[in-house]
Write a protein that holds these residues in place. Structure first.
Motif, mmCIF file in Angstrom:
data_model
loop_
_atom_site.group_PDB
_atom_site.id
_atom_site.type_symbol
_atom_site.label_atom_id
_atom_site.label_comp_id
_atom_site.label_asym_id
_atom_site.label_seq_id
_atom_site.Cartn_x
_atom_site.Cartn_y
_atom_site.Cartn_z
ATOM 1 N N LEU A 1 115.064 -2.311 17.277
ATOM 2 C CA LEU A 1 113.609 -1.846 17.657
ATOM 3 C C LEU A 1 113.294 -2.291 19.304
ATOM 4 O O LEU A 1 112.682 -1.577 19.994
ATOM 5 N N LEU A 2 114.005 -3.473 19.626
ATOM 6 C CA LEU A 2 113.423 -4.008 20.984
ATOM 7 C C LEU A 2 114.216 -3.175 22.093
ATOM 8 O O LEU A 2 113.921 -3.242 23.186
ATOM 9 N N GLY A 3 115.092 -2.156 21.633
ATOM 10 C CA GLY A 3 115.679 -1.305 22.620
ATOM 11 C C GLY A 3 114.965 0.038 22.762
ATOM 12 O O GLY A 3 115.391 0.996 23.280
ATOM 13 N N THR A 4 114.023 0.363 21.738
ATOM 14 C CA THR A 4 113.109 1.443 21.885
ATOM 15 C C THR A 4 112.338 1.769 23.178
ATOM 16 O O THR A 4 112.143 0.961 23.797
ATOM 17 N N SER A 5 112.204 3.065 23.377
ATOM 18 C CA SER A 5 111.300 3.514 24.471
ATOM 19 C C SER A 5 109.736 3.912 23.692
ATOM 20 O O SER A 5 109.741 4.237 22.499
ATOM 21 N N ARG A 6 108.795 4.152 24.574
ATOM 22 C CA ARG A 6 107.340 4.462 23.799
ATOM 23 C C ARG A 6 107.428 5.964 23.160
ATOM 24 O O ARG A 6 106.614 6.146 22.448
ATOM 25 N N ASP A 7 108.548 6.668 23.348
ATOM 26 C CA ASP A 7 108.430 8.066 23.164
ATOM 27 C C ASP A 7 109.399 8.230 21.591
ATOM 28 O O ASP A 7 109.422 9.309 21.078
ATOM 29 N N ASP A 8 109.802 7.074 21.385
ATOM 30 C CA ASP A 8 110.707 7.126 20.271
ATOM 31 C C ASP A 8 110.276 7.283 18.866
ATOM 32 O O ASP A 8 109.029 6.690 18.728
ATOM 33 N N ASP A 9 110.600 8.135 17.821
ATOM 34 C CA ASP A 9 110.184 8.416 16.697
ATOM 35 C C ASP A 9 110.590 7.239 15.842
ATOM 36 O O ASP A 9 111.598 6.813 15.794
ATOM 37 N N ASP A 10 109.803 6.988 14.557
ATOM 38 C CA ASP A 10 110.074 5.961 13.458
ATOM 39 C C ASP A 10 111.416 6.373 12.971
ATOM 40 O O ASP A 10 112.431 5.591 12.955
ATOM 41 N N ASP A 11 111.966 7.475 12.593
ATOM 42 C CA ASP A 11 113.134 8.237 11.929
ATOM 43 C C ASP A 11 114.594 7.761 12.835
ATOM 44 O O ASP A 11 115.194 7.611 12.471
ATOM 45 N N ASP A 12 114.227 7.591 14.031
ATOM 46 C CA ASP A 12 115.294 7.297 15.084
ATOM 47 C C ASP A 12 115.810 5.831 14.829
ATOM 48 O O ASP A 12 116.921 5.610 15.145
#
Length: 344
Positions: free
Chosen positions: A59-70
């Motif tokens: 999760l700490l590597g996500t961007s603001r546009d990422d969806d939950d399912d990713d």
């Protein structure tokens, strides 16, 4: 007197780390957020009838546009809406317990994604809170419900162990928490405006009644072995000293809370309390002061009807570290935000 000692200050540099959007097009309010005993795995549950399991590092590597399912590592579908989650403390993150709107406590094997235990002792009334404790090598579970009872049981045999009726059992039980430091106390938040503290060895009567709120007590959390934080829909949090006459040490104000469960979590290492708010902001309080030391609005999205009636519905501190803090907040729109910080 040193005036600086009376000025609220925040000893942590807390900043935004990640946002995970909900893929749902309908209501997906997050009702529970829980870290596993290692602090590396995060579980969420709510209206969508799903337990979503995440790995924090992912999760700490996500961007603001990422969806939950990713970033969902596992997703367990449940038969009813979820109000609460709690990891079994004896199985190192393998089993998670849940309380639901149908009055059922279920436990799930996280790796297999299947139910392994179920209790239906609340007559179909909503369960608002579940918790576990280890006592003499055995697990003791507890659940609080709209039926006005706290049920306590041993998951190994599934049998009903004890039934407690705080305040006579006429008001909903909103929160249950065992003393996380290994003591014998159980804290209960109740819709009769009181919180109750029981000795689990003698459950006939509470040993303390914490009477100070003017509306429903939605949460009761241990800050340490002698101190409890309560939250209420009267728009306040209170810090209670139960070692010295159950007195109110401090009242925290600033957040907005008049009707919803907005979440309450304490970070014991740092002496911090976090509450959600009905104005869609997260409020962090230091136990030393009554005013918030950090306030942050959540981003997210408007609901499917185009309105912006969002509020913060769940919050959770990670308990694992002393010099690094992690705060997770979930919204009524299903969006999850993570904040990380280091000591100044």
């Amino acid at each position: 007197m040193d005036r600086d000692n009376n000025i609220p200050r925040f000893d942590w540099d807390l900043s935004f780390s990640a946002l995970v959007s909900s893929p749902s097009t309908g209501t997906d309010a997050i009702g529970a957020i829980e870290f596993d005993p290692s602090g590396e795995i995060l579980a969420t549950g709510g209206i969508a009838r799903k337990i979503r399991i995440y790995r924090l590092n992912s999760l700490l590597g996500t961007s603001r546009d990422d969806d939950d399912d990713d970033h969902v590592e596992r997703c367990i579908c449940t038969p009813a809406k979820l109000s609460s989650l709690k990891w079994r403390p004896d199985l190192t993150g393998r089993v998670i317990g849940s309380g639901d709107y149908d009055g059922v406590v279920s436990e799930y094997d996280v790796e297999k994604g299947v139910p392994v235990f179920e209790r239906d002792e609340h007559g179909g009334r909503k369960i608002w809170s579940v918790d576990y404790t280890l006592r003499s090598g055995s697990v003791l579970g507890a659940s609080g419900s709209d039926d006005g009872t706290v049920q306590m049981w041993d998951p190994r045999n599934g049998g009903l162990d004890k039934t407690v009726r705080p305040g006579g059992g006429t008001a909903a039980i909103c929160s249950v928490e065992f003393d996380p430091f290994g003591g014998n106390f159980l804290a209960v938040g109740c819709a009769d405006r009181n919180a109750y503290v029981y000795d689990v060895r003698r459950l006939v009567d509470p040993i303390f009644v914490l009477d100070g709120h003017t509306k429903t007590v939605t949460y009761a959390r241990f800050m340490d072995q002698h101190t409890i934080v309560t939250g209420s829909t009267d728009g306040s949090l209170k810090l209670w000293d139960i070692a010295n006459g159950q007195r109110v040490v401090r009242t925290f104000r600033g957040h907005v809370n008049s009707r919803n469960f907005v979440g309450l979590s304490v970070w014991r290492h740092g002496g911090l309390v976090v509450s959600g708010s009905e104005n869609n902001e997260v409020f962090v309080y230091d136990k030393r002061w009554g005013e918030p030391v950090w306030v942050r609005g959540l981003g997210g999205q408007t609901d499917r009807f185009g309105s912006d009636r969002r509020f913060v519905s769940s919050v959770c501190w990670r308990q694992a570290d002393e010099d690094w803090c992690t705060l997770v907040a979930g919204g009524s729109d299903g969006v999850l935000e993570i904040f990380s910080g280091i000591r100044n």
